[in-house]
Design a protein around this motif. Structure first.
Motif, PDB file in Angstrom:
ATOM      1  N   SER A  15       1.011  -1.078   0.118  1.00 47.43           N
ATOM      2  CA  SER A  15      -0.151   0.233   0.220  1.00 47.43           C
ATOM      3  C   SER A  15       0.678   1.771  -0.179  1.00 47.43           C
ATOM      4  O   SER A  15       0.786   2.419  -0.424  1.00 47.43           O
ATOM      5  N   LYS A  38      -5.809   8.609  -3.324  1.00 48.29           N
ATOM      6  CA  LYS A  38      -5.785   7.038  -2.305  1.00 48.29           C
ATOM      7  C   LYS A  38      -5.094   7.673  -1.147  1.00 48.29           C
ATOM      8  O   LYS A  38      -3.814   7.973  -0.693  1.00 48.29           O
ATOM      9  N   CYS A  59     -12.090  13.703   0.349  1.00 51.15           N
ATOM     10  CA  CYS A  59     -10.971  12.244   0.056  1.00 51.15           C
ATOM     11  C   CYS A  59     -11.355  10.984   0.814  1.00 51.15           C
ATOM     12  O   CYS A  59     -11.015  11.510   2.141  1.00 51.15           O
TER      13      CYS A  59
END
Length: 753
Positions: A15, A38, A59
C-alpha cells in the motif's frame, strides 16, 4: 499468527509503495487530485498565488495512511481573493497554506464541513496561517469552523481578524459533531483589536441552545497574545471541555464558562502585566473546575475580573445565566491582580447567588489594592479552605483565608510567590475522589500555583513551539515622505501617494477644492505658522465630506488655523463609508477651526466604521454652526459603536451653535469595554442648541466609561440639557469638578458618580 502478521506487513508495504506524490499547479488539477487520491498520497500545491479558489477536499485516508495536501514551501502558497478551504473527508492533512489579501464572504475560511452531509472526521490542519483575511466589518464569518469528530488544528497562526464573528467556532448542531474530542493545540492567536461589538471571541465552543451537550473539545498548549476583541477570549458554551497549559499574554478578556457544565480550566498562565482589562476566568453554570492556574497582574474589573463568579437567574433560559453550583477553585495564584468578584452581576434579574462553591488552597498576593475580593450578594454558598493572603493586607476577610508571609518573588519567575511556610492543608476525601476522576490526579495539598517547571514549560512552548514556523506578525515600518502644498491641486496629488507615512505642510493661504479627498495612507497635515488658511468648495452639490479617512489609516491635523466659511459639504471629516473592517485613528491638535456651517458635523463617524482612538487636544473652535463630533449612526441596538477611546481635552469652544458631542452605543450587550470617553479641561462659552428639538450639548447613550471633569461651561445651553446620560446596562461615569454658570441642566442616571 505469524503468517497473518506477515501478510499484514506485506499488504502495508504494498500500500505504501502504491502511494503517490502529485504536484498540482491550479485549482482544476487540485480538484482532480482530490477525486483520485488514495490513502498515503501526498498532493503538493505549487508555490504562488491561488486566487478566488474554493478548495474542497472529500477524499478518504486512513489512520495509518492519511492523505496529505501541502504547500511546496510552507508559507509560499498564498490563498488570496475570495477563497476558502472546505474539508469533508477522513484522515486528511492540510499543511503550510497561507490565507492573506482576501476574504471568505459568508463561508468560514477553513471549514471542517463541505455540505450538510459531508463532515470531516479525524482530519488535521497544521502549519497554516490566516492573516488579516477579513470581510467588511459587519459581514460576519468564522475563520475556522469545526464540525464532525476528532479534528485538529495545530501549529497554525491567526492574526488580524477585524470583521464580525468568532475566529474559531466548534459546531454542535447534531450528534455527528457532539462528543467530538477536537483538539486545538500549539497555535498562535495574535492581535485582535477591540471589535467595538459582541462576537469578538477567539474560540467559541458551542452555543447556548446546545450547551447541555458534551463537546469534549481540548484547547491545550496555545499562545494567546493581545486578543482584545471582547470580554470573552474563549467562550465555553457546552460541557466537558478542557482548557489547559495555555499562555494568555496581555489579553483584554478571559476564559468564560458561559454555558454548559463540568468544564476544566487547568494549568494556564495569564500574564496581564498590568494592562487594563486583562482578565482570567468567569464562572457560570454547574460543576466548573479552575485548578492550578497563575494570574499575574491581571487588572480587569467587573465581568473581566481575574476571577469572576456570577449570580444566576431563577429558571434561567439557556442563553442567560444559570446559577453557579458545585464549582471548585483550587491551587491557583493571583499576584497583584484586581480583586476577585463574588456574586458578580447581582441585580434585579440575576438574584441567585452561587451555591456549593469551594475555594481551596489558593494564594492571593496583593500589595496594590488593599483587598483581594469583592462581594455583591450573599456568599453563604461559598466554602473557603486553606487560602493564603499576604499578612499586611488591610481587608477583613472570611474564615478560610490565612494571613501569611510570602517569599519575595524569585528572579527566575517573578510571577510566582509562595508562602514561607507552605504547609499541607486538608482536603476532603470526597473532593479528592472527584479530582482523580475529573483531572486524573489529586489536588495538591500545597497552596497556590507552585510548579516552576510548568511555568517555564508554558512560556517556552508559547515562544518556541506555537504557530506556523514561517509566520511573523512583525510589520516593516513605512517610509516617511514630506510634501509642501501651496494649493488644493498639490494637496490632492500628495494624498495620492500610496504606502508611506505622509507629512504635508500647507504653505498657501487659500485651498479651493473641486471634489472630496480620501486619506489612503497615514497622513499628517500641518502648517509652519498660524497664518489663517481657508478651505472652500464652491457650488451647491454639498458632497458628503471634504476628507474621508480610509479604513486602516490615520489622519493628524496639527497647528492649523482654518476658516471653513466657504466649505459646502455635509461633513468636514468622515470615517470610511464602505464598511471595511480595518480600524482608523484621528488626531486634531493645537489648531483653530472657525466658521463651519454644515448640515452634518465637523467630524462624523460613518455607520459600520470603527476608530481605535480619536484625540482632540489644545484646539479652539469659534463661531461654528454644526454638530462638532457625531457618533450616532449605529442605531441597530446590538452594542455596536464607532470609537474605542476618545479624548477631548484642553479645548476652547466659543459662540458655537449645535451639539458638541453625540455618542451612541445601542442595545444591552455587555461584552465590550468601550466607548471610553475622556472630556476634561475644556472651556465652553456662549454655546447654544441649533433648534428647539436639539439633543443635549453632550449626549451619551450606552457609553461604557466616561470622565467629564475640570471643564468650564459659561452661558451654554441655558434652559435645556447640557449633559445627558442614558444607559441600558451597567456603566462607569465620573462627573467631577466642573464649573457650570448660566448653563443648562445635567441629566444623570444611577451610574454617574
Amino acid at each position: 499468527m505469524r503468517k497473518h502478521l506477515f501478510l499484514y506487513a506485506c499488504l502495508l508495504i504494498t500500500s505504501i509503495a502504491s502511494a503517490n506524490t502529485i504536484i498540482v499547479n491550479n485549482i482544476q488539477e487540485l480538484n482532480q487530485a482530490n477525486t483520485q487520491a488514495k490513502p498515503g498520497d501526498i498532493i503538493i500545491l505549487k508555490n504562488g498565488n491561488w486566487k478566488d479558489v474554493t478548495i474542497s477536499l472529500n477524499c478518504l485516508g486512513t489512520k495509518e495512511q492519511p492523505i496529505t495536501f501541502k504547500a511546496e514551501t510552507p508559507g509560499s502558497v498564498a490563498i488570496i481573493g475570495k477563497s476558502c478551504l472546505k474539508i469533508g473527508g477522513t484522515y486528511i492533512i492540510v499543511q503550510g497554506l497561507t490565507f492573506k489579501n482576501g476574504y471568505a464572504g459568508k463561508n468560514a475560511v477553513i471549514d471542517f464541513r463541505i455540505a450538510k452531509n459531508q463532515l470531516a472526521n479525524n482530519c488535521r490542519v497544521t502549519e497554516c496561517t490566516v492573516n488579516d483575511f477579513n470581510n467588511k466589518r459587519m459581514e460576519e464569518n468564522y475563520w475556522v469552523s469545526f464540525s464532525g469528530k476528532k479534528n485538529e488544528v495545530d501549529h497554525c497562526s491567526f492574526a488580524g481578524k477585524k470583521n464580525m464573528g468568532v475566529l474559531m467556532a466548534i459546531i454542535l448542531d447534531d450528534d455527528r459533531s457532539r462528543e467530538n474530542f477536537h483538539s486545538i493545540d500549539h497555535n498562535y492567536f495574535g492581535t485582535r483589536l477591540p471589535l467595538a461589538s459582541n462576537s469578538g471571541e477567539i474560540i467559541r465552543i458551542g452555543v447556548s441552545e446546545h450547551s447541555q451537550f458534551n463537546s469534549n473539545t481540548q484547547v491545550t498548549d496555545n499562545y494567546f497574545y493581545h486578543c482584545d476583541g471582547e470580554t470573552e477570549i474563549i467562550s465555553v458554551k457546552s460541557s466537558n471541555n478542557v482548557v489547559r497549559n495555555n499562555l494568555f499574554e496581555e489579553c483584554q478578556g478571559g476564559v468564560v464558562l458561559r454555558h454548559g457544565n463540568y468544564n476544566t480550566v487547568e494549568g494556564n498562565v495569564f500574564l496581564g502585566n498590568g494592562k487594563e482589562g486583562t482578565g482570567g476566568v468567569r464562572i457560570i453554570n454547574k460543576g466548573q473546575w479552575i485548578v492550578n492556574n497563575l494570574f499575574y497582574k491581571c487588572r480587569g474589573v467587573s465581568f473581566r475580573s481575574p476571577l469572576s463568579i456570577m449570580n444566576g437567574i431563577p429558571n434561567s433560559p439557556a442563553y442567560r445565566y444559570v446559577q453557579v453550583s458545585d464549582a471548585v477553585i483550587a491551587n491557583n495564584t493571583w499576584y497583584n491582580c484586581a480583586p476577585a468578584s463574588f456574586c458578580e452581576g447581582s441585580d434585579t434579574e440575576r438574584t441567585l447567588p452561587p451555591v456549593n462553591v469551594h475555594l481551596v488552597n489558593n494564594s492571593f498576593y496583593n500589595n496594590k489594592d488593599g483587598i483581594v475580593y469583592k462581594t455583591y450578594d450573599n456568599i453563604n454558598g461559598f466554602t473557603f479552605t486553606g487560602n493564603n493572603i499576604n499578612k499586611d493586607l488591610q481587608q477583613k476577610v472570611m474564615t478560610g483565608f490565612e494571613r501569611t508571609v510570602f517569599l519575595n518573588p524569585p528572579a527566575v519567575a517573578p510571577a510566582i510567590v509562595m508562602p514561607v511556610n507552605n504547609k499541607n492543608s486538608t482536603i476532603s476525601d470526597s473532593l479528592q475522589e472527584i479530582a482523580k476522576q475529573k483531572l486524573g490526579h489529586s489536588l495538591s495539598l500545597k497552596t497556590g500555583f507552585e510548579d516552576l517547571s510548568l511555568y517555564k514549560k508554558i512560556l517556552e512552548n508559547a515562544h518556541n513551539n506555537c504557530g506556523a514556523p514561517h509566520f511573523s506578525e512583525n510589520k516593516f515600518p513605512l517610509p516617511t515622505i514630506k510634501k509642501s502644498c501651496t494649493d488644493a491641486n498639490a494637496l490632492e496629488k500628495a494624498l495620492a501617494i500610496p504606502g508611506v507615512n505622509l507629512v504635508i505642510d500647507l504653505t498657501g493661504k487659500s485651498y479651493v477644492f473641486t471634489k472630496s479627498l480620501v486619506i489612503t495612507t497615514n497622513t499628517e497635515i500641518r502648517s509652519a505658522g498660524k497664518t489663517p488658511i481657508s478651505f472652500t468648495m464652491p457650488g451647491n452639490s454639498s458632497p458628503a465630506y471634504l476628507l474621508m479617512i480610509q479604513a486602516g489609516q490615520s489622519l493628524k491635523l496639527t497647528n492649523l488655523s482654518l476658516d471653513l466659511s466657504g466649505l459646502h459639504v455635509s461633513n468636514v471629516i468622515s470615517t470610511d463609508t464602505s464598511g471595511a473592517a480595518n480600524h482608523s485613528t484621528f488626531f486634531l491638535s493645537n489648531s483653530f477651526v472657525k466658521n463651519v456651517s454644515v448640515d452634518g458635523a465637523f467630524f462624523s463617524a460613518s455607520k459600520s466604521s470603527v476608530c481605535d482612538s480619536i484625540n482632540i487636544t489644545g484646539n479652539s473652535f469659534e463661531k461654528n454652526n454644526c454638530e462638532l463630533f457625531s457618533f450616532e449612526n449605529e442605531k441597530d441596538k446590538k452594542g455596536y459603536y464607532n470609537v474605542e477611546k476618545m479624548t477631548i481635552s484642553n479645548n476652547k469652544i466659543t459662540n458655537h451653535t449645535g451639539t458638541i458631542l453625540n455618542m451612541l452605543r445601542g442595545g444591552n450587550d455587555e461584552s465590550s469595554m468601550g466607548p471610553d470617553l475622556l472630556f476634561t479641561k475644556n472651556t465652553l462659552t456662549n454655546c447654544k442648541p441649533s433648534g428647539a428639538n436639539a439633543t443635549a450639548a453632550i449626549w451619551l447613550w450606552g457609553i461604557q466609561r466616561t470622565v467629564i471633569g475640570n471643564n468650564s461651561f459659561t452661558n451654554c445651553y441655558s434652559n435645556c440639557e447640557l449633559i445627558k446620560y442614558e444607559d441600558a446596562v451597567r456603566a462607569d461615569h465620573t462627573l467631577i469638578n466642573n464649573s457650570v454658570k448660566a448653563s443648562g441642566v445635567i441629566i444623570k442616571d444611577k451610574y454617574v458618580h
